[in-house]
Design a protein around this motif. Structure first.
Motif, PDB file in Angstrom:
ATOM      1  N   VAL A  89     115.115  27.085  54.993  1.00 23.60           N
ATOM      2  CA  VAL A  89     116.243  27.842  55.532  1.00 23.60           C
ATOM      3  C   VAL A  89     115.757  29.242  55.900  1.00 23.60           C
ATOM      4  O   VAL A  89     115.266  29.977  55.042  1.00 23.60           O
ATOM      5  CB  VAL A  89     117.388  27.920  54.509  1.00 23.60           C
ATOM      6  CG1 VAL A  89     118.564  28.704  55.089  1.00 23.60           C
ATOM      7  CG2 VAL A  89     117.825  26.525  54.089  1.00 23.60           C
ATOM      8  N   HIS A  90     115.896  29.610  57.170  1.00 24.98           N
ATOM      9  CA  HIS A  90     115.453  30.925  57.636  1.00 24.98           C
ATOM     10  C   HIS A  90     116.655  31.750  58.097  1.00 24.98           C
ATOM     11  O   HIS A  90     117.489  31.263  58.854  1.00 24.98           O
ATOM     12  CB  HIS A  90     114.487  30.793  58.820  1.00 24.98           C
ATOM     13  CG  HIS A  90     113.269  29.975  58.548  1.00 24.98           C
ATOM     14  ND1 HIS A  90     113.117  28.678  58.991  1.00 24.98           N
ATOM     15  CD2 HIS A  90     112.133  30.268  57.872  1.00 24.98           C
ATOM     16  CE1 HIS A  90     111.941  28.210  58.620  1.00 24.98           C
ATOM     17  NE2 HIS A  90     111.327  29.144  57.931  1.00 24.98           N
ATOM     18  N   GLY A  91     116.731  32.980  57.639  1.00 24.84           N
ATOM     19  CA  GLY A  91     117.706  33.918  58.188  1.00 24.84           C
ATOM     20  C   GLY A  91     119.136  33.699  57.773  1.00 24.84           C
ATOM     21  O   GLY A  91     120.057  34.157  58.459  1.00 24.84           O
ATOM     22  N   ALA A  92     119.386  33.049  56.633  1.00 26.93           N
ATOM     23  CA  ALA A  92     120.762  32.874  56.161  1.00 26.93           C
ATOM     24  C   ALA A  92     121.260  34.167  55.516  1.00 26.93           C
ATOM     25  O   ALA A  92     120.478  34.980  55.016  1.00 26.93           O
ATOM     26  CB  ALA A  92     120.830  31.732  55.156  1.00 26.93           C
ATOM     27  N   HIS A  93     122.572  34.347  55.548  1.00 24.74           N
ATOM     28  CA  HIS A  93     123.197  35.504  54.891  1.00 24.74           C
ATOM     29  C   HIS A  93     123.137  35.276  53.376  1.00 24.74           C
ATOM     30  O   HIS A  93     123.786  34.376  52.853  1.00 24.74           O
ATOM     31  CB  HIS A  93     124.648  35.638  55.362  1.00 24.74           C
ATOM     32  CG  HIS A  93     125.350  36.851  54.832  1.00 24.74           C
ATOM     33  ND1 HIS A  93     124.988  38.130  55.173  1.00 24.74           N
ATOM     34  CD2 HIS A  93     126.384  36.976  53.967  1.00 24.74           C
ATOM     35  CE1 HIS A  93     125.781  38.998  54.561  1.00 24.74           C
ATOM     36  NE2 HIS A  93     126.621  38.315  53.818  1.00 24.74           N
ATOM     37  N   VAL A 127     106.553  22.672  45.448  1.00 21.44           N
ATOM     38  CA  VAL A 127     107.245  21.968  46.526  1.00 21.44           C
ATOM     39  C   VAL A 127     107.154  20.459  46.318  1.00 21.44           C
ATOM     40  O   VAL A 127     108.147  19.732  46.458  1.00 21.44           O
ATOM     41  CB  VAL A 127     106.675  22.369  47.897  1.00 21.44           C
ATOM     42  CG1 VAL A 127     107.346  21.561  49.009  1.00 21.44           C
ATOM     43  CG2 VAL A 127     106.882  23.860  48.145  1.00 21.44           C
ATOM     44  N   ALA A 128     105.981  19.979  45.952  1.00 19.96           N
ATOM     45  CA  ALA A 128     105.813  18.545  45.701  1.00 19.96           C
ATOM     46  C   ALA A 128     106.683  18.096  44.536  1.00 19.96           C
ATOM     47  O   ALA A 128     107.239  16.988  44.552  1.00 19.96           O
ATOM     48  CB  ALA A 128     104.342  18.232  45.421  1.00 19.96           C
ATOM     49  N   GLY A 212     107.766  32.560  47.505  1.00 24.96           N
ATOM     50  CA  GLY A 212     106.867  32.671  48.640  1.00 24.96           C
ATOM     51  C   GLY A 212     107.262  31.857  49.851  1.00 24.96           C
ATOM     52  O   GLY A 212     106.682  32.028  50.922  1.00 24.96           O
ATOM     53  N   LEU A 213     108.221  30.971  49.685  1.00 24.83           N
ATOM     54  CA  LEU A 213     108.674  30.132  50.795  1.00 24.83           C
ATOM     55  C   LEU A 213     110.145  30.355  51.115  1.00 24.83           C
ATOM     56  O   LEU A 213     110.533  30.387  52.284  1.00 24.83           O
ATOM     57  CB  LEU A 213     108.421  28.656  50.460  1.00 24.83           C
ATOM     58  CG  LEU A 213     108.753  27.617  51.533  1.00 24.83           C
ATOM     59  CD1 LEU A 213     107.945  27.869  52.804  1.00 24.83           C
ATOM     60  CD2 LEU A 213     108.488  26.204  51.021  1.00 24.83           C
ATOM     61  N   GLY A 214     110.967  30.501  50.082  1.00 23.04           N
ATOM     62  CA  GLY A 214     112.402  30.697  50.273  1.00 23.04           C
ATOM     63  C   GLY A 214     113.195  29.457  49.905  1.00 23.04           C
ATOM     64  O   GLY A 214     112.717  28.594  49.161  1.00 23.04           O
ATOM     65  N   TRP A 215     114.399  29.376  50.451  1.00 23.62           N
ATOM     66  CA  TRP A 215     115.277  28.248  50.152  1.00 23.62           C
ATOM     67  C   TRP A 215     114.863  27.030  50.979  1.00 23.62           C
ATOM     68  O   TRP A 215     114.639  27.129  52.191  1.00 23.62           O
ATOM     69  CB  TRP A 215     116.727  28.609  50.457  1.00 23.62           C
ATOM     70  CG  TRP A 215     117.294  29.585  49.477  1.00 23.62           C
ATOM     71  CD1 TRP A 215     117.430  30.934  49.641  1.00 23.62           C
ATOM     72  CD2 TRP A 215     117.795  29.292  48.173  1.00 23.62           C
ATOM     73  NE1 TRP A 215     117.989  31.496  48.517  1.00 23.62           N
ATOM     74  CE2 TRP A 215     118.225  30.520  47.603  1.00 23.62           C
ATOM     75  CE3 TRP A 215     117.927  28.124  47.432  1.00 23.62           C
ATOM     76  CZ2 TRP A 215     118.774  30.600  46.326  1.00 23.62           C
ATOM     77  CZ3 TRP A 215     118.480  28.194  46.160  1.00 23.62           C
ATOM     78  CH2 TRP A 215     118.891  29.422  45.623  1.00 23.62           C
ATOM     79  N   VAL A 216     114.784  25.891  50.306  1.00 22.46           N
ATOM     80  CA  VAL A 216     114.411  24.637  50.944  1.00 22.46           C
ATOM     81  C   VAL A 216     115.509  23.622  50.668  1.00 22.46           C
ATOM     82  O   VAL A 216     115.967  23.477  49.530  1.00 22.46           O
ATOM     83  CB  VAL A 216     113.059  24.105  50.415  1.00 22.46           C
ATOM     84  CG1 VAL A 216     112.669  22.833  51.161  1.00 22.46           C
ATOM     85  CG2 VAL A 216     111.974  25.168  50.547  1.00 22.46           C
TER      86      VAL A 216
END
Length: 268
Positions: A89-93, A127-128, A212-216
């Motif tokens: 997820v990129h750029g969410a509020h 992540v795995a 380091g990655l954010g919400w997935v």
């Protein structure tokens, strides 16, 4: 991908109601990977609407109707354009830090069986590990294609052989938090997981935060990450906090609910 949504929620009452107050989470927000091309909210009676945001940053609408009310239809329709993001997820509020989503709620409190289920996932990579947990939840349950049971906790769902998409998402969230991974419930739309006679229903999945990655996004209903065939609407600690429609009524009698949803997808 272009997702076209037509979602109608109809309440009918056996006795006229004096007053109706509803909190609606039915308007999607834009992110870097999701653009709202058009969106309309319609109520079939004289109602006062007040738009805002809740503490999780979701777009909300407070609906007030004075009676007598025998029925009400709340409809949203529109188009959302999405891009591939591999579930990230990129750029969410995001007004709250990820650590808030380690909190448990009555619907996401774990028991010993859920703790053991989560700790059986041995993948060392974060992540795995989450992908393995998502697949494990998917494989544990047969999909219950009936209407989701309101207010069912993760513990109650975990004891069943069948589970709704909502149940599976809450089990994933509960298990992820036992691994010290912040996780949230997401409500929205997707044709990926259908119920009834092959018809989509308002959908629910999960997001987990990876340093380091954010919400997935993870969808235990499919065992995969949510992709461009998903329109993200609201997030919260559990399904109750992200419910599309919630509220109260003043009046006697019973309430009958009917939901009609069409989600179509096409290339942009």
């Amino acid at each position: 991908m272009r997702l076209s949504v037509d979602h109608r929620t109809t309440y009918r009452f056996s006795s006229p109601q004096a007053r109706l107050t509803q909190l609606l989470r039915l308007i999607p927000d834009g992110t870097y990977d999701q653009s709202v091309a058009s969106w309309n909210l319609h109520v079939d009676c004289d109602a006062r609407l007040r738009h805002g945001r809740d503490g999780f940053g979701n777009r909300t609408t407070m609906l007030y109707v004075e009676g007598p009310i025998e029925s009400i239809e709340i409809a949203v329709s529109g188009e959302v354009l999405t891009n591939p993001s591999n579930g990230v997820v990129h750029g969410a509020h995001e007004p709250l830090p990820p650590a808030v989503f380690l909190r448990t709620t009555p619907l996401t409190t774990p028991d010993a069986e859920i703790v053991a289920f989560a700790r059986a996932i041995r993948e060392p990579d974060p992540v795995a590990r989450l992908h393995a947990l998502n697949l494990a939840v998917h494989r544990r349950f047969a999909l219950d294609r009936g209407r989701a049971v309101a207010g069912r906790s993760a513990i109650a769902a975990f004891s069943q052989g069948e589970a709704s998409a909502r149940d599976m998402a809450q089990v994933f969230i509960t298990a992820a938090r036992t691994l010290d991974v912040p996780a949230s419930y997401v409500s929205g739309y997707s044709p990926a997981c259908v119920v009834g006679a092959g018809r989509p229903a308002p959908h629910g999945w999960a997001e987990a935060h990876v340093a380091g990655l954010g919400w997935v996004a993870f969808d235990p209903c499919t065992g995969l990450s949510a992709d461009e065939a998903y329109a993200r609407v609201a997030v919260a600690l559990d399904s109750a906090g992200a419910a599309p429609v919630a509220g109260s009524r003043l009046g006697e009698g019973e309430e009958m609910l009917d939901v009609d949803l069409h989600v179509d997808r096409s290339g942009q």
